[in-house]
Motif scaffolding. Sequence first.
Motif, short mmCIF file in Angstrom:
data_model
loop_
_atom_site.label_atom_id
_atom_site.label_comp_id
_atom_site.label_asym_id
_atom_site.label_seq_id
_atom_site.Cartn_x
_atom_site.Cartn_y
_atom_site.Cartn_z
N UNK A 64 -50.94 -37.06 -20.39
CA UNK A 64 -50.47 -37.23 -21.43
C UNK A 64 -49.72 -35.54 -21.59
N UNK A 65 -49.94 -34.88 -20.81
CA UNK A 65 -49.05 -33.68 -20.64
C UNK A 65 -47.74 -33.54 -19.84
N UNK A 80 -54.10 -40.98 -27.39
CA UNK A 80 -55.35 -42.50 -27.68
C UNK A 80 -55.02 -43.21 -26.66
N UNK A 81 -55.84 -43.90 -26.54
CA UNK A 81 -55.74 -44.97 -25.30
C UNK A 81 -55.49 -46.06 -25.89
N UNK A 82 -54.69 -46.52 -25.89
CA UNK A 82 -54.17 -48.10 -26.53
C UNK A 82 -54.77 -49.18 -26.53
N UNK A 95 -50.73 -42.75 -26.27
CA UNK A 95 -50.14 -42.60 -26.99
C UNK A 95 -50.09 -41.53 -27.35
N UNK A 96 -49.28 -40.35 -28.71
CA UNK A 96 -49.84 -39.76 -28.87
C UNK A 96 -49.38 -39.60 -30.24
N UNK A 97 -50.53 -39.91 -30.65
CA UNK A 97 -50.47 -39.74 -32.26
C UNK A 97 -51.43 -39.00 -32.98
#
Length: 159
Positions: A64-65, A80-82, A95-97
Amino acid sequence: MIEQWKDIPKYDGIYQVSNLGNVKSFKFNKQKLLSPIKDKNGYYCVNLWNNSKRKTIRVHQLVAMAFLNHIPKGYKLVVNHKDLNKQNNKADNLEIISQRENSNKKHLNTSSKYTGVAFHKTANKWVAHIRIKGVKKYLGLFDNEYDAHIAYQKELINL
């Protein structure tokens, strides 16, 4: 999908992570693919070394980074792992949530379709809770799921 590699922020030239969730080291002028280990919560982690200091980091955070420009800042925004699979660290599965979105019922196995609501088997009623700054607040027992949801929503508005 073609594997792409990027430097890990703060570890430029030492470690890279791929969009497929692989991590490699460039220590001692050799490339070496790291073998991740599972932490107690089931997430893959790797140990990264810099200036004789070791840091254990979850692989999905590294992906993610590097690929989603995520900057970890506590629990305000989370990765988050979709597909809900903690081992699937591909960039297109992350995704970043917000932490609140992450606690939404689509991410959890629960008895209710509403956030903050669950069925209390012993009481045979619906219970509502809300978590504020890490503290769980009890909102009551209800005869139906929707009333518990309304109690949660009212408390959310009062924040």
